[in-house]
Enzyme design. Structure first.
Site, PDB file in Angstrom:
ATOM      1  N   ARG A  89       0.932  -1.267   0.095  1.00  0.00           N
ATOM      2  CA  ARG A  89      -0.154   0.035  -0.121  1.00  0.00           C
ATOM      3  C   ARG A  89       0.921   1.279  -0.008  1.00  0.00           C
ATOM      4  NH1 ARG A  89      -2.482  -3.865   3.006  1.00  0.00           N
ATOM      5  NH2 ARG A  89      -4.916  -4.115   2.393  1.00  0.00           N
ATOM      6  N   HIS A 114      -1.041  -2.650  -4.456  1.00  0.00           N
ATOM      7  CA  HIS A 114      -0.314  -3.477  -5.547  1.00  0.00           C
ATOM      8  C   HIS A 114      -0.392  -2.856  -6.750  1.00  0.00           C
ATOM      9  CE1 HIS A 114       0.165  -6.262  -2.344  1.00  0.00           C
ATOM     10  NE2 HIS A 114      -0.969  -6.846  -2.536  1.00  0.00           N
ATOM     11  N   HIS A 185       2.826 -12.783  -5.587  1.00  0.00           N
ATOM     12  CA  HIS A 185       1.913 -12.714  -4.610  1.00  0.00           C
ATOM     13  C   HIS A 185       1.177 -14.110  -4.566  1.00  0.00           C
ATOM     14  CE1 HIS A 185      -1.513 -11.739  -1.906  1.00  0.00           C
ATOM     15  NE2 HIS A 185      -1.326 -10.181  -1.857  1.00  0.00           N
ATOM     16  N   ASP A 257      -1.477  -9.681   8.617  1.00  0.00           N
ATOM     17  CA  ASP A 257      -1.469  -8.859   7.430  1.00  0.00           C
ATOM     18  C   ASP A 257      -0.377  -7.954   7.377  1.00  0.00           C
ATOM     19  OD1 ASP A 257      -1.666  -8.307   4.641  1.00  0.00           O
ATOM     20  OD2 ASP A 257      -3.694  -7.527   4.785  1.00  0.00           O
ATOM     21  N   GLU A 323       5.041 -12.279   0.817  1.00  0.00           N
ATOM     22  CA  GLU A 323       5.562 -11.338  -0.236  1.00  0.00           C
ATOM     23  C   GLU A 323       6.839 -10.469   0.183  1.00  0.00           C
ATOM     24  OE1 GLU A 323       1.759  -9.014  -0.758  1.00  0.00           O
ATOM     25  OE2 GLU A 323       1.258 -10.420   0.656  1.00  0.00           O
TER      26      GLU A 323
END
Length: 362
Positions: A89, A114, A185, A257, A323
């Site tokens: 982000r 992304h 991803h 996350d 990632e």
């Protein structure tokens, strides 16, 4: 590795269908005696990784769809895709560079996620070379693409070795100052793509700090110690062991996350970042990277609206993503490692996913 090995002959791809605008998409298979990897030219998507378990039985260990139409229409989770120009982000969809502010496409209000509305996951990459063990893809992003400055030439090479290692090598150059952060991803389930949740997988992350986020998922700028928190994976711990604890960061993310600050020297040689082990199958995956951070995502927003390639509906925590990356919102956080790329420089990044299997691994 940007081209075919000297002893290998070029191989053609197989047709995987056409997009609504008529653009043809191909699928390439990298394979040897250890395992096989499938890659689409659309989004550079890894649609399959077949590896054996401890008993020698093969299974696909990445989530994905069964056809191109679904990838093109409904890949909001970014299954298997290359991500760019900027992975993760960027707060409020804007950043300043050399005194000028740039406004990006906001596709995850109020932020850019992304790469924007049409990131690198939604374009068809050009095949530079293809052999049984390596596929080199290229994409040229024009100046102003999704609001990013400069013309960016990106090259990504997928290659495999005889030790069940998948290497992803990224390179990029630009004709004007810009920002870049490339990753893949893929979502993994080492028990098999259609086997249920990953909460029993045992995870170890070589990181003593992580970057907490605010309610908008943008890092606060703090590098917080993992000591005494559910984010401490320095010792092997089941993903689900603490995921339902009331830690405010877990509440924001509905689970994990977040970006972990990897121990080691960013930009240096490949460093060991992560080990994941599935006790049920014995499969293990080790992740090595040159990047300073890694986003561990426990599949919190998989919501039973996606039907996978194995015909099973994906529910929460059906897979996890790792990632490798520069930190989220780094262009707006001067204290974070820089993501600026200038003319004459080359962005270089490498990540290796190495698979193995043993019954007694913990």
């Amino acid at each position: 590795m940007s081209g075919p090995a000297e002893h290998e002959q070029p191989v053609p791809g197989r047709s995987y269908g056409t997009l609504p605008d008529g653009t043809a998409v191909e699928r390439y298979t990298l394979e040897n005696d250890s395992f096989a990897v499938g890659v689409l030219t659309y989004g550079g998507i890894i649609d399959r990784i077949d590896v054996p378990d401890a008993a020698g039985a093969h299974a696909n260990v990445v989530l994905g769809y069964a056809d191109l139409d679904t990838y093109a229409r409904a890949n909001k989770p970014y299954f298997g895709a290359l991500i760019g120009r900027y992975a993760n982000r960027i707060g409020r969809g804007r950043f300043a560079l050399d005194g000028r502010e740039y406004t990006l496409a906001v596709n995850d209000p109020p932020n850019t996620l992304h790469g924007g509305t049409r990131g690198f996951d939604k374009v068809v990459w050009t095949v530079e070379s293809a052999t049984p063990s390596a596929l080199c893809l290229k994409y040229v992003s024009p100046d102003g693409d999704e609001g990013y400055p400069g013309r960016l030439e990106a090259q990504v090479t997928y290659s495999i070795d005889d030790d069940a290692g998948l290497r992803i090598a990224y390179r990029a150059t630009a004709d004007a100052p810009t920002i870049v952060n490339l990753t893949n991803h893929s979502y993994f389930n080492l028990a098999g793509e259609a086997s249920g949740d990953i909460l029993g997988h045992v995870l170890q992350i070589n990181a003593g700090h992580f970057t907490p986020v605010g309610p908008d998922f943008i890092p606060t700028g703090e590098l917080a110690p993992v000591d005494g928190t559910p984010f401490d994976f320095r010792r092997p711990t089941a993903i689900g062991a603490r995921i339902r604890e009331g830690d405010p960061q877990l509440v924001i993310g509905r689970g994990y996350d977040h970006n972990w600050v990897l121990d080691g020297t960013p930009g240096g040689p490949l460093g060991h970042a992560v080990t994941v082990h599935d006790p049920s199958s014995g499969r293990r995956m080790d992740v090595y990277t040159t990047e300073p951070g890694i986003q561990f995502y426990s599949g919190n927003f998989l919501d039973a609206t996606q039907t996978g390639s194995g015909g099973i509906i994906y529910r929460q925590s059906a897979g996890f993503a790792l990632e490798t990356q520069h930190f989220p919102d780094a262009p707006n956080k001067p204290s974070f490692p820089t993501a600026v790329l200038r003319p004459g420089q080359t962005f270089v990044s490498e990540t290796v996913f190495r698979f193995s299997a043993r019954v007694d691994q913990r």
